[in-house]
Design an enzyme around this catalytic site. Structure first.
Site, PDB file in Angstrom:
ATOM      1  N   LYS A 110       0.840  -1.200   0.000  1.00 47.54           N
ATOM      2  CA  LYS A 110       0.000   0.000   0.000  1.00 47.54           C
ATOM      3  C   LYS A 110       0.875   1.251   0.000  1.00 47.54           C
ATOM      4  CE  LYS A 110      -1.792   2.426   3.311  1.00 47.54           C
ATOM      5  NZ  LYS A 110      -1.678   3.794   2.709  1.00 47.54           N
ATOM      6  N   GLU A 127      10.853   0.988   9.887  1.00 45.82           N
ATOM      7  CA  GLU A 127      11.842   2.064   9.702  1.00 45.82           C
ATOM      8  C   GLU A 127      11.102   3.348  10.014  1.00 45.82           C
ATOM      9  OE1 GLU A 127      13.301   5.174   8.232  1.00 45.82           O
ATOM     10  OE2 GLU A 127      13.309   4.245   6.246  1.00 45.82           O
ATOM     11  N   GLU A 132      10.742  15.354  15.496  1.00 39.79           N
ATOM     12  CA  GLU A 132      11.020  15.283  14.069  1.00 39.79           C
ATOM     13  C   GLU A 132      10.150  16.287  13.322  1.00 39.79           C
ATOM     14  OE1 GLU A 132      11.874  11.831  10.810  1.00 39.79           O
ATOM     15  OE2 GLU A 132      10.082  11.585  12.036  1.00 39.79           O
TER      16      GLU A 132
END
Length: 497
Positions: A191, A266, A400
């Site tokens: 996906k 990840e 982040e």
């Protein structure tokens, strides 16, 4: 002078129609009939629409992959036959590299120089793992058990492997979750992000053209909160690989518990990039800029925490601000552009909000912020942004940002910078600029991170494992690590008496 490149003719034709999903070797709409708009981040215009998968569509795709694995020829196909198909697909990716690059530039905005590089890397990745198909080995073990016992191991495919792909470098990130599992005999359900599904759907046409058996590769399109959750929690998916935020990674771990499926994650990063005063100054400037501005900063391992030794801090920051002017912001089809737009209006707002928070907490914006030029106002553009006078306790040094924003922090000596660099919940990347080899190795070994670049940055290869420490992920992609991640080891014992 700016030169605008025209959209590749084949890419234009491909996006001129509503796009379907690729399941079981057929092009299908979502069972619900729902569709999602895909927009160009350079100007906000709609490119096309794609099918919007729900849980029921995921179930159809998983059944197709399971059938291809258990009843079809793929897992039982001779390794060299799998390799031949993969090599043909690599050639087709390369032959259609310009079109695939144009689709990615249209879809997620980055300059053609970047997306062309990703298309080439995708072909190389397939070639690398095609080579692995014929190189799987087991082991024999000398037994200490009385009698004559023969003890050996086999590597076997897992079964149905699902992959959830982010919107930064959509084609390349997807290929990393397709090539290794296929090489060892698995089938896949992939996906892409709902923001950037187009190049992967074109890739599916290449899979069909090569002649892969039906159901071996399945591409579904939809939202993470529906289709993605259904993939992670599906009891007939044996493995899931995900690249994206740490928060979503935690949720995938929870969902995967339904059948204890194998997981590779990840996730996010807040990578430290260390500039020592003895570094090659011009090289360090270039590395510091590329580490965080490349791909508009939409890179999980971006060197977004810039540690600069106090003796050169002020001059380096001033020069970095000046150097950042070389990164022209603009449409990815403009040959003079170095930085394209962020992926969406939401992401643009998020990045600029972090810049505002940084200033409120005491950081100084030396250069950057929103791109206000008339030709950029309709897109999601943020200029390369340099934030000075930052410390590790500030929000912009801890969270982040995922945009072209660097937070610069002064340090005094190796021991201090090691402590500061490791003072984060993340551990994906890190960089060091120094001409002292002993110092480089000391700091590299001490950094709690999965990847360290010395006097360079942003380098990855198919043969090199990639992943993170701490909350930056689980497991590794690329290299032999991916072969381990997509195979089971079976131990066989035979009594020869």
């Amino acid at each position: 002078m700016s030169t605008l490149v025209s959209l590749n003719r084949k890419a234009a034709a491909f996006t001129s129609k509503p796009l379907k999903m690729f399941i079981g070797g057929k092009w299908v709409d979502a069972l619900s009939g729902k569709r999602t708009e895909v927009r160009n981040p350079a100007d906000g215009t709609m490119i096309t629409t794609v099918a919007e998968a729900d849980k029921e569509d995921v179930d159809v795709a998983v059944r197709a992959a399971r059938k291809a694995f258990e009843e079809g020829p793929w897992s039982r196909m001779k390794p060299n036959e799998r390799a031949k198909l993969m090599l043909k697909l690599a050639d087709l990716i390369e032959e259609n590299g310009e079109e695939l690059a144009h689709l990615d530039t249209l879809d997620y905005g980055q300059p053609l120089s970047t997306t062309l590089g990703f298309a080439g890397a995708a072909a190389d990745n397939f070639r690398y793992y095609a080579g692995w198909a014929t190189k799987l080995t087991g082991e024999t073990h000398t037994s200490s058990i009385p009698g004559e016992v023969f003890n050996y191991t086999r590597r076997e495919p897992l079964g149905v492997c699902a992959g959830i792909v982010p919107w930064n470098a959509p084609l390349m990130n997807a290929i990393m979750k397709i090539s290794a599992p296929l090489a060892v005999g698995n089938t896949v359900v992939i996906k892409p992000s709902e923001e950037t599904p187009i190049s992967l759907l074109r890739f599916a046409e290449l899979v069909q053209e090569v002649g892969f058996p039906d159901g071996v590769v399945n591409i579904i399109t939809g939202h993470g909160s529906t289709a993605g959750d259904a993939m992670a929690s599906h009891p007939d998916v044996d493995k899931i690989a995900f690249t994206g935020s740490t928060a979503t990674g935690r949720k995938i771990i929870q969902n995967s518990a339904v059948n204890i499926k194998k997981v590779t994650l990840e996730l996010g990063g807040k990578s430290a990039h260390v500039i020592f005063s003895d570094a090659d100054y011009e090289q360090a400037l270039q590395n510091a800029a590329n580490a965080v501005f490349w791909n508009s900063g939409q890179v999980c391992f971006a060197g977004s925490r810039l540690f600069v030794e106090k003796g050169i801090y002020d001059n380096f920051l001033s020069d970095l601000a000046e150097y950042s002017k070389n990164y022209k912001v603009g449409n990815g089809f403009d040959e003079s552009s170095v930085i394209g737009p962020l992926i969406s209006a939401k992401q643009k707002h998020r990045v600029l909000n972090y810049v505002d928070i940084g200033q409120k907490e005491g950081a100084e914006m030396l250069i950057g912020g929103e791109a206000t030029e008339a030709d950029l106002r309709d897109g999601y553009f943020v200029k390369p942004t340099v934030m000075a006078n930052v410390n590790n306790d500030m929000t912009i040094a801890k969270e982040e940002i995922f945009g072209p924003v660097v937070s610069a922090i002064p340090f005094d000596g190796e021991d201090e910078v090691i402590r500061l660099a490791n003072q984060t919940e993340y551990g994906l990347g890190g960089g060091i600029c120094t001409t002292n080899l002993k110092k480089a190795h000391k700091v590299a070994h001490a950094m709690n991170t999965g990847n360290v670049w010395i006097n360079t940055y942003n380098i990855t290869e198919p043969n090199s494992p990639f992943g993170g420490y701490k909350q930056s992920g689980l497991g590794r992609e690329n290299g032999a690590a991916s072969i381990d991640a997509y195979t089971e080891i079976k131990n066989v014992w035979i009594d020869l008496n």
